[in-house]
Design an enzyme around this catalytic site. Structure first.
Site, PDB file in Angstrom:
ATOM      1  N   ARG A  78      46.580 -51.473  33.029  1.00  0.00           N
ATOM      2  CA  ARG A  78      45.861 -51.829  34.206  1.00  0.00           C
ATOM      3  C   ARG A  78      46.426 -53.553  34.363  1.00  0.00           C
ATOM      4  O   ARG A  78      46.304 -54.233  33.733  1.00  0.00           O
ATOM      5  CB  ARG A  78      44.531 -51.449  35.067  1.00  0.00           C
ATOM      6  N   TYR A 218      52.042 -47.453  35.917  1.00  0.00           N
ATOM      7  CA  TYR A 218      50.950 -46.575  35.028  1.00  0.00           C
ATOM      8  C   TYR A 218      50.218 -47.079  35.873  1.00  0.00           C
ATOM      9  O   TYR A 218      49.355 -47.356  35.775  1.00  0.00           O
ATOM     10  CB  TYR A 218      51.680 -48.253  34.167  1.00  0.00           C
ATOM     11  N   LYS A 227      41.070 -45.140  39.566  1.00  0.00           N
ATOM     12  CA  LYS A 227      40.429 -46.604  39.817  1.00  0.00           C
ATOM     13  C   LYS A 227      40.664 -46.825  40.493  1.00  0.00           C
ATOM     14  O   LYS A 227      39.515 -47.395  41.516  1.00  0.00           O
ATOM     15  CB  LYS A 227      40.802 -47.443  37.926  1.00  0.00           C
ATOM     16  N   HIS A 247      31.438 -45.466  36.360  1.00  0.00           N
ATOM     17  CA  HIS A 247      32.198 -45.350  35.955  1.00  0.00           C
ATOM     18  C   HIS A 247      31.973 -44.811  34.164  1.00  0.00           C
ATOM     19  O   HIS A 247      31.567 -45.390  33.309  1.00  0.00           O
ATOM     20  CB  HIS A 247      32.977 -47.237  35.655  1.00  0.00           C
ATOM     21  N   SER A 269      36.387 -49.904  28.738  1.00  0.00           N
ATOM     22  CA  SER A 269      36.980 -49.540  28.781  1.00  0.00           C
ATOM     23  C   SER A 269      37.763 -49.096  27.337  1.00  0.00           C
ATOM     24  O   SER A 269      37.339 -50.391  26.546  1.00  0.00           O
ATOM     25  CB  SER A 269      38.824 -49.429  29.433  1.00  0.00           C
ATOM     26  N   ALA A 270      38.303 -47.609  26.439  1.00  0.00           N
ATOM     27  CA  ALA A 270      38.671 -47.827  25.347  1.00  0.00           C
ATOM     28  C   ALA A 270      37.263 -48.135  24.637  1.00  0.00           C
ATOM     29  O   ALA A 270      36.904 -48.446  23.083  1.00  0.00           O
ATOM     30  CB  ALA A 270      39.879 -48.341  25.015  1.00  0.00           C
ATOM     31  N   CYS A 271      36.243 -47.399  24.554  1.00  0.00           N
ATOM     32  CA  CYS A 271      34.455 -47.919  24.036  1.00  0.00           C
ATOM     33  C   CYS A 271      34.171 -46.402  23.043  1.00  0.00           C
ATOM     34  O   CYS A 271      33.055 -46.597  23.257  1.00  0.00           O
ATOM     35  CB  CYS A 271      33.278 -48.176  24.887  1.00  0.00           C
ATOM     36  N   ASP A 294      35.191 -39.881  31.992  1.00  0.00           N
ATOM     37  CA  ASP A 294      35.316 -41.709  32.527  1.00  0.00           C
ATOM     38  C   ASP A 294      34.594 -42.129  34.099  1.00  0.00           C
ATOM     39  O   ASP A 294      34.212 -42.238  34.378  1.00  0.00           O
ATOM     40  CB  ASP A 294      36.627 -41.606  32.830  1.00  0.00           C
ATOM     41  N   ALA A 384      48.730 -46.079  24.690  1.00  0.00           N
ATOM     42  CA  ALA A 384      49.347 -45.101  24.684  1.00  0.00           C
ATOM     43  C   ALA A 384      48.372 -43.819  25.014  1.00  0.00           C
ATOM     44  O   ALA A 384      47.050 -43.979  25.195  1.00  0.00           O
ATOM     45  CB  ALA A 384      50.245 -44.579  23.722  1.00  0.00           C
ATOM     46  N   ARG A 385      48.296 -43.116  26.160  1.00  0.00           N
ATOM     47  CA  ARG A 385      47.528 -41.947  27.237  1.00  0.00           C
ATOM     48  C   ARG A 385      48.005 -41.111  27.160  1.00  0.00           C
ATOM     49  O   ARG A 385      49.290 -40.531  26.750  1.00  0.00           O
ATOM     50  CB  ARG A 385      48.006 -42.600  28.190  1.00  0.00           C
TER      51      ARG A 385
HETATM   52  C1  OXD Z   1      39.858 -47.181  31.524  1.00  0.00           C
HETATM   53  C2  OXD Z   1      40.481 -45.776  31.684  1.00  0.00           C
HETATM   54  O1  OXD Z   1      40.334 -48.613  31.822  1.00  0.00           O
HETATM   55  O2  OXD Z   1      39.813 -44.773  32.353  1.00  0.00           O
HETATM   56  O3  OXD Z   1      38.959 -48.009  32.165  1.00  0.00           O
HETATM   57  O4  OXD Z   1      41.895 -45.738  32.156  1.00  0.00           O
HETATM   58 MN    MN Z   2      37.780 -45.816  32.407  1.00  0.00          MN
END
Ligand code: OXD
Ligand code: MN
Length: 601
Positions: A78, A218, A227, A247, A269-271, A294, A384-385
């Site tokens: 993002r 992306y 989002k 969120h 994010s990513a925690c 999410d 990467a997702r």
């Molecule tokens: C974020 C996601 O960045 O969920 O929070 O992709």
């Molecule tokens: Mn998120």
């Protein structure tokens, strides 16, 4: 990519038709395709991505019906610095959002949009965030020239004719425009595997419920339901209508006696949100199931409680770090029907990423280069997702699609904090909990562009996602709390990431977090012990179930230590953080800060 013929238009809704016609006139695509949401359509999309060289099939014996997509190295996350809230008044966007006037932004984008889909197909994607027809759900119509975005929307949202049927003649839908910004001279002109543009804009018009996205294909830049709609636009709608768009993951906990509590949890994010959403409890007799990983929309039910739905139908999870140890249920979800983005490819046609298992040798990295372990660079991009259907998750709760939602008992806040913040504390009240959410901080991760490791305050994990002034957002939390009164969920603050002075994690985390969830469950039941401290209620001696846990001596007392000095040192930075919200900071939060200062002494 233009092989698919236009399909029948399944709506007579003049607002939808006009929106699509205006988009067509602006973007000038080669053709227009209304998406019907069928699985055949999904398969056609995957095939077109493979034919275009954007994707490749993975080995069907390893990952049936799954593709690997590699993006342009300049389009991997993002783009927060190019994300705009274009409210009429700059003040409504607040200090934490980039702002541009709506007319000015639309002028800029209309120029970029003019002819931007030349030579391409414009897909029209009607989608529902939440079970179709649920009173908590919301509808959007998105146009895009990215088959990748459409395929992802198929997994992440409910797409197609049934959405148009549910919308009927209503004008209450979010209008989303998206283009990768890479027109073709003709449909047969050579394309690149990942078209995008170095100019990027992710713009939101909260008053008119519109999203205009340009230049990126992306993730959250392109899957507009996520989002952009479900958080930035929905947060404004929620404020206007008296509900909450957050969120947060949604988790169902069942104790050995069969009693159930529903927990929503916000982490930056990513925690480890996806990991927590799918955890396998280590305490005998306890069950955890997931409803979402999410986003959580909550509305008051007739009984005055907050009811939550997951507006999504899939998981767009960060792959690196996901393993059988960190998230067995995610790994099981990922067996088939997955879109992998920017992971590595093994020589037997499977996927790999850092932290998944022993490194394969050799592999192809996310930039299509050959890669060997020890080469000093990651094989998968850190952001990467995987895009995975939620229904494939082995621990998806049976009520995950219940249009009525589930009543939330507890809300958790958390972040990555090496020091100061204890393993868990319970807020003294909703207002105190709102304060704790408003000062949440975390060390930066790779989900957004920027420097990894820096501490940033991320109130309610909504910093990049709140579609209006955060001071007003805090006030909305307080107002909603006043409305719900004693029926509001209890609020907790957790931190799995506290470290020893030597820099070692003190808490094992992952599945062992179920011990903390048990305490939270029992606090909601009124059975677990807690002690009052200046920062909130902490587990009483023996209240945290540590049976069978091998934890270093002294670690627990450090994890639950109230670091008065650390908190005192933090007070000025909280004041500074609050000062950024100016006159819109609710007085209640300053009062909470003063009260904290007094309690710390
Ligand atoms: C974020 C996601 O960045 O969920 O929070 O992709
Ligand atoms: Mn998120």
């Amino acid at each position: 990519m233009n092989a698919m013929p236009p399909v029948e238009v399944k709506t007579t809704n003049p607002a939808v038709l006009a929106f699509v016609e205006e988009a067509r006139a602006l973007f000038k695509p080669e053709n227009v395709r209304w998406c019907n949401g069928t699985k055949w359509e999904y398969q056609e999309l995957l095939k077109s991505l493979v034919d275009a060289g954007t994707a490749q099939w993975l080995n069907p014996a390893k990952r049936p019906n799954s593709i690997l997509v590699r993006s342009d190295p300049a389009d991997v996350a993002r783009v927060e610095d190019q994300t705009f809230i274009c409210s009429r008044s700059k003040d409504d966007a607040g200090p934490t959002n980039n702002w541009a006037g709506p007319d000015e932004m639309k002028r800029t984008l209309a120029q970029l949009y003019d002819g931007a889909m030349a030579g391409r197909t414009m897909y029209v994607v009607p989608y529902s965030m939440g079970p179709i027809g649920s009173p908590i759900a919301g509808i959007g119509v998105m146009v895009t020239d990215s088959a990748y975005a459409v395929a992802n929307m198929h997994i992440m949202t409910r797409v197609g004719d049934r959405v148009l049927a549910a919308l009927g003649q209503s004008t209450d839908f979010v209008r989303g425009l998206h283009t990768v910004g890479y027109p073709l001279a003709s449909p047969s002109a050579a394309d690149v595997p990942w078209p995008c543009n170095k100019t990027k804009y992710i713009s939101h018009f909260p008053e008119t419920r519109e999203i205009w996205s340009y230049g990126s294909g992306y993730g959250g830049n392109a899957l507009l339901g996520k989002k952009c709609h479900a958080l930035r636009i929905a947060s404004v709608k929620a404020r206007d209508e008296g509900w909450m768009a957050e969120h947060m993951l949604i988790l169902k906990l069942t104790n050995p006696e069969g009693r159930v509590k529903y927990v929503a949890a916000a982490f930056p994010s990513a925690c480890g949100k996806t990991n927590l959403a799918m955890l396998v409890p280590t305490i005998p007799g306890w069950k955890a199931e997931t409803l979402g990983d999410d986003i959580c929309w909550m509305k008051f039910g007739a009984d005055g409680r907050l009811y939550a739905i997951n507006p999504e139908t899939g998981f767009f999870g960060v792959a690196p770090g996901t393993s059988n140890e960190s998230n067995l249920n995610a790994m099981k979800t990922l067996h088939a029907n997955i879109i992998y983005s920017n992971v590595a490819l093994t020589d037997d046609g499977d996927v790999w990423w850092e932290g998944m298992s022993e490194p394969p040798a050799p592999a192809i990295d996310w930039m299509r280069r050959s890669w060997t372990p020890g080469s000093g660079r990651p094989a998968a991009h850190p952001n990467a997702r995987f895009t995975a259907p939620a229904a494939q998750c082995p621990v998806i709760a049976k009520e995950w699609e219940d249009p009525a939602g589930v009543p939330i008992d507890a809300i958790l806040f958390g972040g990555r904090r090496a020091s100061v913040v204890p393993l868990v504390s319970e807020a003294l009240s909703w207002r105190h909990g709102t304060f704790l959410g408003s000062i949440m901080a975390s060390e930066k991760t790779a989900a957004a562009a920027g420097k990894v490791g820096e501490l940033r305050r991320d109130p309610m994990a909504m910093l990049p996602f709140c579609g209006y002034h955060m001071g007003d957002y805090f006030q909305h939390w307080i107002t909603v709390g006043e409305k719900g009164g004693s029926k509001m969920p209890k609020i907790f603050y957790v931190n799995w990431f506290r470290k020893s002075p030597e820099g070692k994690f003190l808490w094992p985390g992952y599945a062992e977090n179920s011990r903390v969830l048990k305490w939270i469950f029992e606090r909601c039941e009124g059975t677990a012990g807690a002690v009052d401290t200046p920062i909130g209620k902490l587990p009483a001696e023996g209240a945290l179930d540590l049976n069978g846990l091998n934890i270093a001596p002294g670690a627990l007392s450090e994890l639950l230590r109230v670091d008065r000095d650390g908190w005192r040192t933090e007070l000025p930075s909280i004041r500074e953080h609050f000062a950024t919200f100016g006159a819109k900071l609710p007085a209640a939060l300053n009062e909470e800060l003063d009260a904290l200062g007094q309690r710390l002494g």
